[in-house]
Design a protein around this motif. Structure first.
Motif, PDB file in Angstrom:
ATOM      1  N   SER A 228       0.643  -1.161  -0.011  1.00  0.00           N
ATOM      2  CA  SER A 228      -0.056  -0.090   0.216  1.00  0.00           C
ATOM      3  C   SER A 228       0.988   1.225   0.085  1.00  0.00           C
ATOM      4  N   LEU A 229       0.354   2.395  -0.444  1.00  0.00           N
ATOM      5  CA  LEU A 229       0.712   3.594  -0.287  1.00  0.00           C
ATOM      6  C   LEU A 229       0.541   4.241   0.845  1.00  0.00           C
ATOM      7  N   GLY A 230      -0.268   3.700   1.795  1.00  0.00           N
ATOM      8  CA  GLY A 230      -0.523   4.045   3.024  1.00  0.00           C
ATOM      9  C   GLY A 230       0.394   3.519   4.192  1.00  0.00           C
ATOM     10  N   PRO A 231       0.712   3.952   5.108  1.00  0.00           N
ATOM     11  CA  PRO A 231       1.663   3.363   6.125  1.00  0.00           C
ATOM     12  C   PRO A 231       1.152   2.269   6.911  1.00  0.00           C
ATOM     13  N   LEU A 232       1.869   1.245   7.279  1.00  0.00           N
ATOM     14  CA  LEU A 232       1.538   0.203   8.239  1.00  0.00           C
ATOM     15  C   LEU A 232       1.066   0.818   9.630  1.00  0.00           C
ATOM     16  N   PHE A 233       0.242   0.149  10.348  1.00  0.00           N
ATOM     17  CA  PHE A 233      -0.255   0.284  11.511  1.00  0.00           C
ATOM     18  C   PHE A 233       0.271  -0.649  12.526  1.00  0.00           C
ATOM     19  N   LEU A 234       0.998  -0.092  13.563  1.00  0.00           N
ATOM     20  CA  LEU A 234       1.894  -0.697  14.603  1.00  0.00           C
ATOM     21  C   LEU A 234       1.254  -0.538  15.808  1.00  0.00           C
ATOM     22  N   PRO A 284      -8.337  -1.370  -1.611  1.00  0.00           N
ATOM     23  CA  PRO A 284      -7.809  -0.369  -0.922  1.00  0.00           C
ATOM     24  C   PRO A 284      -6.598   0.134  -1.278  1.00  0.00           C
ATOM     25  N   TYR A 285      -6.091   1.475  -0.626  1.00  0.00           N
ATOM     26  CA  TYR A 285      -4.822   2.014  -1.208  1.00  0.00           C
ATOM     27  C   TYR A 285      -4.220   2.632   0.044  1.00  0.00           C
ATOM     28  N   GLY A 286      -5.076   3.425   0.937  1.00  0.00           N
ATOM     29  CA  GLY A 286      -4.496   3.915   2.184  1.00  0.00           C
ATOM     30  C   GLY A 286      -4.369   2.874   3.087  1.00  0.00           C
ATOM     31  N   GLY A 287      -3.681   3.511   4.344  1.00  0.00           N
ATOM     32  CA  GLY A 287      -3.431   2.258   5.382  1.00  0.00           C
ATOM     33  C   GLY A 287      -4.615   2.182   6.250  1.00  0.00           C
ATOM     34  N   VAL A 288      -4.383   1.245   7.394  1.00  0.00           N
ATOM     35  CA  VAL A 288      -5.541   1.088   8.301  1.00  0.00           C
ATOM     36  C   VAL A 288      -5.108   1.879   9.550  1.00  0.00           C
ATOM     37  N   ILE A 289      -6.328   1.980  10.300  1.00  0.00           N
ATOM     38  CA  ILE A 289      -6.144   2.535  11.794  1.00  0.00           C
ATOM     39  C   ILE A 289      -6.869   1.482  12.519  1.00  0.00           C
ATOM     40  N   ALA A 290      -6.586   1.640  14.016  1.00  0.00           N
ATOM     41  CA  ALA A 290      -7.391   0.859  14.911  1.00  0.00           C
ATOM     42  C   ALA A 290      -8.004   1.713  16.177  1.00  0.00           C
ATOM     43  N   ASP A 291      -9.194   1.205  16.752  1.00  0.00           N
ATOM     44  CA  ASP A 291      -9.702   1.701  17.744  1.00  0.00           C
ATOM     45  C   ASP A 291      -9.313   1.138  19.051  1.00  0.00           C
ATOM     46  N   LEU A 296     -10.356  -2.403  13.030  1.00  0.00           N
ATOM     47  CA  LEU A 296      -9.656  -1.776  12.009  1.00  0.00           C
ATOM     48  C   LEU A 296     -10.554  -1.064  11.075  1.00  0.00           C
ATOM     49  N   TYR A 297     -10.149  -0.049  10.851  1.00  0.00           N
ATOM     50  CA  TYR A 297     -10.873   1.145   9.826  1.00  0.00           C
ATOM     51  C   TYR A 297     -10.078   1.296   8.682  1.00  0.00           C
ATOM     52  N   GLY A 298     -10.515   1.570   7.479  1.00  0.00           N
ATOM     53  CA  GLY A 298      -9.879   2.137   6.061  1.00  0.00           C
ATOM     54  C   GLY A 298     -10.763   2.730   5.152  1.00  0.00           C
ATOM     55  N   THR A 299     -10.109   2.715   3.994  1.00  0.00           N
ATOM     56  CA  THR A 299     -11.045   3.354   2.892  1.00  0.00           C
ATOM     57  C   THR A 299     -10.649   2.255   1.557  1.00  0.00           C
ATOM     58  N   THR A 300     -11.932   2.007   0.604  1.00  0.00           N
ATOM     59  CA  THR A 300     -11.261   1.519  -0.699  1.00  0.00           C
ATOM     60  C   THR A 300     -11.710   2.261  -1.855  1.00  0.00           C
ATOM     61  N   TYR A 395      -5.257  13.096  -2.080  1.00  0.00           N
ATOM     62  CA  TYR A 395      -5.006  11.765  -2.073  1.00  0.00           C
ATOM     63  C   TYR A 395      -4.901  11.251  -0.454  1.00  0.00           C
ATOM     64  N   TYR A 396      -4.304  12.108   0.338  1.00  0.00           N
ATOM     65  CA  TYR A 396      -3.568  11.532   1.255  1.00  0.00           C
ATOM     66  C   TYR A 396      -4.521  12.128   2.693  1.00  0.00           C
ATOM     67  N   GLY A 397      -4.085  11.500   4.035  1.00  0.00           N
ATOM     68  CA  GLY A 397      -4.846  11.542   4.982  1.00  0.00           C
ATOM     69  C   GLY A 397      -4.504  13.073   5.599  1.00  0.00           C
ATOM     70  N   LEU A 398      -5.168  13.335   6.907  1.00  0.00           N
ATOM     71  CA  LEU A 398      -5.245  14.507   7.505  1.00  0.00           C
ATOM     72  C   LEU A 398      -4.299  14.341   8.751  1.00  0.00           C
ATOM     73  N   ALA A 399      -3.912  15.520   9.291  1.00  0.00           N
ATOM     74  CA  ALA A 399      -3.303  15.715  10.546  1.00  0.00           C
ATOM     75  C   ALA A 399      -4.024  16.956  11.302  1.00  0.00           C
TER      76      ALA A 399
END
Length: 426
Positions: A228-234, A284-291, A296-300, A395-399
């Motif tokens: 993926s172009l998105g980051p891994l979630f650790l 999917p292209y972006g990474g996933v996040i977790a609660d 896990l949550y993500g987009t496609t 294309y990318y996420g937010l901060a």
């Protein structure tokens, strides 16, 4: 109809379609451009989610631009945005890629450690292999030495088993190891001879230097293909979670979500979900996040009820993950074709961007998903882009900045058409 767009080291799919305008609520918000790239020395195409330091400065990369003369339109930059006393922002270029051994086209942004050192990747350049004469990409460190910033290449990809064309953000663990993915390389007998990509680790060596270890080589089968172009979630336990853009389900080849865990000194790969496509999630292209519960949550980019993208949730229960679609984009006023990695706010709302939809030209949106009764989620549009002056195709996420504003980038648009950094009061 699908058209293929070949980007730096990877293949993107886009929808060719008329934008369908629907009645979607526009949340009360205020957007302003805090930097509009000129296409010159300040950079072109800030294709990255920004990262912030403890002082409130933001850092990012541009794919092109800068002073590197080995590339048409420059080889890319690393930049810093600093808040000024008058409420504005100042952009400073910290590093110009030359297109040689230092790499070129930094596609995917930066990670920052507690010392303020910056880590990133380039999809091309370096000295580790031919890769069609363009270089196979690097992982690099940018550190401050006095008043200057110094770039150090930590690893040169060779285009073989180690992968090539890393285009995503790396993630750092507490031991100083870096983790990321490549879209190509690995097993060169797979994916039409180019390899399906790898998941890699870059580790510091005692006494100096860095070492790359391949944690998983994608096969294009049930495990997926194309990092993926998105980051891994650790997570806190040291498990890695990510997505593969393709592979998985034998019929759809719509991508996968996966987990890598260190068990008795060896990394074990597990496919958590093989996406099936419309009406479910797909590609999917972006990474996933977790609660906090490990969901896990993500987009496609495709999939969902309309085939124009979705937000999905993988609910964890008894060690298994079950997929559900939280929202299906229409490709109209609500947005479409998201490639973003999502972000939670303190109230549990999800924020992200879509690369298309929104206005009649399909310039994209910033959206918010709010949980409601019965496990459902409501989408509202925080901002619709209009190309000029506020940018197009986020294309990318937010901060988040220190004041709680959303900060992000668009690939194009703005005053010179070369992309912007924007700030939104949600």
């Amino acid at each position: 109809m699908k058209n293929r767009i070949f980007g730096f080291g990877r293949t993107f799919w886009v929808l060719t379609m008329a934008v369908l305008l629907v009645n979607v609520a526009l949340a009360a918000s205020k957007e302003k451009v805090i930097h509009s790239f000129t296409g010159g020395n300040d950079g072109i195409d800030p294709a990255a989610t920004l990262v912030a330091d403890s002082a409130g400065n933001f850092y990012g990369t541009t794919v092109k631009g800068g002073t590197g003369n080995l590339c048409t339109d420059g080889c890319g930059t690393i930049f810093k945005l600093s808040p000024t006393s008058g409420g504005g922002w100042k952009e400073t270029v910290l590093y110009n890629f030359t297109g040689g051994s230092d790499g070129k086209n930094p596609y995917g942004g930066l990670a920052i450690d507690s010392k303020g050192d910056l880590f990133g990747t380039t999809v091309a350049g370096g000295s580790g292999g031919a890769c069609a004469g363009d270089g196979c990409g690097v992982v690099y460190l940018l550190s401050k030495a006095g008043k200057n910033w110094v770039q150090t290449v930590l690893y040169n990809f060779t285009g073989g088993k180690d992968g090539f064309g890393p285009g995503g953000t790396v993630v750092l663990d507490n031991n100083g190891n870096l983790y990321g993915t490549t879209p190509d390389g690995g097993n060169l007998k797979k994916c039409n001879g180019g390899g399906c990509g790898v998941v890699y680790q870059i580790s510091p060596i005692r006494g100096g230097g860095w070492k790359e270890t391949v944690l998983h080589t994608f096969t294009g089968g049930v495990d997926g293909a194309v990092g993926s172009l998105g980051p891994l979630f650790l997570d806190k336990a040291g498990n890695l979670f990510g997505i593969a853009e393709l592979g998985g389900d034998a019929t759809c080849q719509c991508g996968t979500a996966y987990q890598l865990s260190l068990v008795n000194g060896s990394w074990k790969f597990k496919t958590l979900d093989a996406f099936k496509g419309t009406p479910k999630a797909g590609f999917p292209y972006g990474g996933v996040i977790a609660d906090s519960k490990g969901n896990l949550y993500g987009t496609t980019y495709f999939g969902g009820a309309k085939g124009t993208g979705s937000v999905f949730k993988l609910t964890k229960s008894a060690g298994k993950f079950t997929e559900s679609v939280l929202y299906s984009f229409t490709g109209g006023a609500d947005g479409g074709s998201p490639t973003t990695t999502l972000m939670f706010d303190a109230k549990g709302n999800l924020f992200g961007t879509t690369s298309a939809g929104g206005d009649s030209n399909g310039d994209g949106v910033v959206f918010k998903l709010t949980p409601s009764s019965g496990g459902k989620w409501k989408e509202s549009v925080v901002h619709r882009f209009a190309n000029s002056p506020d940018g197009s195709n986020p294309y990318y996420g937010l901060a988040l900045d220190k004041a709680g504003h959303l900060v992000g980038t668009t690939a194009i648009g703005g005053g010179s058409g070369q992309g912007v950094v924007f700030q939104i009061t949600p």
